[in-house]
Design a protein around this motif. Sequence first.
Motif, PDB file in Angstrom:
ATOM      1  N   LEU A  12      -2.051 -14.476 -12.292  1.00  0.00           N
ATOM      2  CA  LEU A  12      -0.533 -15.304 -12.000  1.00  0.00           C
ATOM      3  C   LEU A  12      -1.169 -16.177 -10.788  1.00  0.00           C
ATOM      4  N   VAL A  13      -0.316 -17.630 -10.221  1.00  0.00           N
ATOM      5  CA  VAL A  13      -1.014 -18.127  -9.664  1.00  0.00           C
ATOM      6  C   VAL A  13       0.114 -18.596  -8.663  1.00  0.00           C
ATOM      7  N   VAL A  14       1.175 -18.302  -7.490  1.00  0.00           N
ATOM      8  CA  VAL A  14       2.091 -18.965  -7.358  1.00  0.00           C
ATOM      9  C   VAL A  14       1.313 -20.116  -6.396  1.00  0.00           C
ATOM     10  N   ILE A  15       1.757 -21.650  -6.041  1.00  0.00           N
ATOM     11  CA  ILE A  15       1.118 -22.614  -5.752  1.00  0.00           C
ATOM     12  C   ILE A  15       1.962 -22.830  -4.967  1.00  0.00           C
ATOM     13  N   TYR A  16       2.032 -23.447  -3.814  1.00  0.00           N
ATOM     14  CA  TYR A  16       3.328 -23.654  -2.999  1.00  0.00           C
ATOM     15  C   TYR A  16       2.775 -24.538  -1.905  1.00  0.00           C
ATOM     16  N   THR A  17       3.974 -24.801  -1.020  1.00  0.00           N
ATOM     17  CA  THR A  17       3.573 -25.675   0.488  1.00  0.00           C
ATOM     18  C   THR A  17       3.916 -25.269   1.253  1.00  0.00           C
ATOM     19  N   SER A  18       3.448 -25.681   3.307  1.00  0.00           N
ATOM     20  CA  SER A  18       4.136 -24.921   3.922  1.00  0.00           C
ATOM     21  C   SER A  18       5.498 -25.330   4.284  1.00  0.00           C
ATOM     22  N   LYS A  19       6.198 -25.658   3.088  1.00  0.00           N
ATOM     23  CA  LYS A  19       7.532 -25.693   3.299  1.00  0.00           C
ATOM     24  C   LYS A  19       8.475 -24.229   2.473  1.00  0.00           C
ATOM     25  N   LEU A  20       7.784 -23.980   1.673  1.00  0.00           N
ATOM     26  CA  LEU A  20       7.760 -22.519   0.542  1.00  0.00           C
ATOM     27  C   LEU A  20       8.247 -23.341  -0.435  1.00  0.00           C
ATOM     28  N   ASN A  21       8.503 -24.452  -0.963  1.00  0.00           N
ATOM     29  CA  ASN A  21       8.330 -24.853  -1.939  1.00  0.00           C
ATOM     30  C   ASN A  21       7.493 -24.619  -3.274  1.00  0.00           C
ATOM     31  N   VAL A  22       7.811 -23.840  -4.311  1.00  0.00           N
ATOM     32  CA  VAL A  22       6.960 -24.159  -5.051  1.00  0.00           C
ATOM     33  C   VAL A  22       6.707 -24.842  -6.525  1.00  0.00           C
ATOM     34  N   LEU A  23       5.061 -25.317  -7.250  1.00  0.00           N
ATOM     35  CA  LEU A  23       5.324 -25.500  -8.367  1.00  0.00           C
ATOM     36  C   LEU A  23       5.463 -25.003  -9.244  1.00  0.00           C
ATOM     37  N   LEU A  24       5.896 -25.218 -10.291  1.00  0.00           N
ATOM     38  CA  LEU A  24       6.912 -24.595 -11.754  1.00  0.00           C
ATOM     39  C   LEU A  24       6.263 -25.561 -12.618  1.00  0.00           C
ATOM     40  N   ILE A  25       5.208 -24.439 -14.036  1.00  0.00           N
ATOM     41  CA  ILE A  25       5.263 -26.160 -14.857  1.00  0.00           C
ATOM     42  C   ILE A  25       6.333 -25.138 -16.621  1.00  0.00           C
ATOM     43  N   ARG A  26       7.027 -25.978 -17.221  1.00  0.00           N
ATOM     44  CA  ARG A  26       6.711 -25.551 -18.800  1.00  0.00           C
ATOM     45  C   ARG A  26       6.174 -25.798 -19.492  1.00  0.00           C
ATOM     46  N   ARG A  27       5.867 -24.234 -20.169  1.00  0.00           N
ATOM     47  CA  ARG A  27       5.704 -24.044 -21.259  1.00  0.00           C
ATOM     48  C   ARG A  27       5.920 -24.875 -21.863  1.00  0.00           C
ATOM     49  N   ALA A  28       4.526 -25.819 -23.081  1.00  0.00           N
ATOM     50  CA  ALA A  28       5.429 -26.496 -24.329  1.00  0.00           C
ATOM     51  C   ALA A  28       4.636 -25.761 -25.242  1.00  0.00           C
ATOM     52  N   ASP A  29       5.202 -24.193 -25.877  1.00  0.00           N
ATOM     53  CA  ASP A  29       5.165 -23.871 -26.514  1.00  0.00           C
ATOM     54  C   ASP A  29       6.159 -22.891 -26.718  1.00  0.00           C
ATOM     55  N   VAL A  30       7.859 -23.252 -26.620  1.00  0.00           N
ATOM     56  CA  VAL A  30       8.844 -22.970 -26.923  1.00  0.00           C
ATOM     57  C   VAL A  30       9.728 -23.425 -27.516  1.00  0.00           C
ATOM     58  N   PRO A  31      10.001 -21.893 -28.951  1.00  0.00           N
ATOM     59  CA  PRO A  31      10.822 -22.684 -30.024  1.00  0.00           C
ATOM     60  C   PRO A  31      11.828 -23.013 -30.051  1.00  0.00           C
ATOM     61  N   ALA A  32      12.128 -23.816 -31.445  1.00  0.00           N
ATOM     62  CA  ALA A  32      13.464 -24.964 -30.686  1.00  0.00           C
ATOM     63  C   ALA A  32      14.398 -23.955 -30.362  1.00  0.00           C
ATOM     64  N   GLY A  33      15.617 -24.732 -29.985  1.00  0.00           N
ATOM     65  CA  GLY A  33      17.006 -23.836 -29.863  1.00  0.00           C
ATOM     66  C   GLY A  33      16.393 -22.235 -28.494  1.00  0.00           C
ATOM     67  N   MET A  34      14.970 -22.383 -27.931  1.00  0.00           N
ATOM     68  CA  MET A  34      14.810 -21.856 -26.553  1.00  0.00           C
ATOM     69  C   MET A  34      15.621 -22.145 -25.234  1.00  0.00           C
ATOM     70  N   PRO A  35      15.670 -21.447 -23.925  1.00  0.00           N
ATOM     71  CA  PRO A  35      15.949 -22.320 -22.556  1.00  0.00           C
ATOM     72  C   PRO A  35      14.217 -22.748 -22.650  1.00  0.00           C
ATOM     73  N   PRO A  36      14.163 -23.125 -21.757  1.00  0.00           N
ATOM     74  CA  PRO A  36      12.579 -23.884 -21.369  1.00  0.00           C
ATOM     75  C   PRO A  36      12.134 -22.300 -20.253  1.00  0.00           C
ATOM     76  N   PHE A  37      10.803 -22.564 -20.976  1.00  0.00           N
ATOM     77  CA  PHE A  37      10.487 -21.317 -20.482  1.00  0.00           C
ATOM     78  C   PHE A  37       9.253 -22.312 -18.634  1.00  0.00           C
ATOM     79  N   TRP A  38      10.150 -22.091 -17.398  1.00  0.00           N
ATOM     80  CA  TRP A  38       9.275 -21.979 -15.890  1.00  0.00           C
ATOM     81  C   TRP A  38       8.239 -21.228 -15.810  1.00  0.00           C
ATOM     82  N   GLN A  39       7.102 -21.421 -15.072  1.00  0.00           N
ATOM     83  CA  GLN A  39       6.775 -20.819 -14.568  1.00  0.00           C
ATOM     84  C   GLN A  39       5.767 -21.414 -13.650  1.00  0.00           C
TER      85      GLN A  39
END
Length: 168
Positions: A12-39
């Motif tokens: 698990l790699v937390v990518i961040y800036t000096s301002k402590l903003n974090v990069l989140l990416i949304r998974r493509a393999d989420v079944p229809a009807g489910m909320p987005p999976f950010w990680q």
Amino acid sequence: MSTPFKIPQSVLVVIYTSKLNVLLIRRADVPAGMPPFWQSVTGSKDHTTDSWLETAAREVWEETGIDCRVGSALATALRDWELENIYSIYPRWLHRYAPGVSHNTERVFGLQVPIGTSVQINPREHTHYQWVPYQEAADSCFSASNAEAILMLPRFANLDLAAIGEDE
């Protein structure tokens, strides 16, 4: 030809800036009807002999296009937080592992990148990305271990700055 089983050792790699903003990416393999999976960036070892660091750098490159592999400008910015989580594999993904495998060991890393770092997500794995303040990022993650790692970011970011002799 069958696909080999995944190794139950991931990063698990937390990518961040000096301002402590974090990069989140949304998974493509989420079944229809489910909320987005950010990680954050995640991924398994390709071979049991791969090091945690090699795996982390490879996954960051594959999922974001950010190069922190050995010899790159960001290679020393990839830090092993020396934390491991062991968790039950989600039932919907158990088929990816050998029969009888039910738990995964996840090693946590941090990667500080310059503000404005370009991101190129892999469309087979992710559909969107966003930079968000770390607390909002933690609230957005579907994985509890990911959220916990992000909430530890201020502590680890300060250690990283001290290690390279910089202050905010």
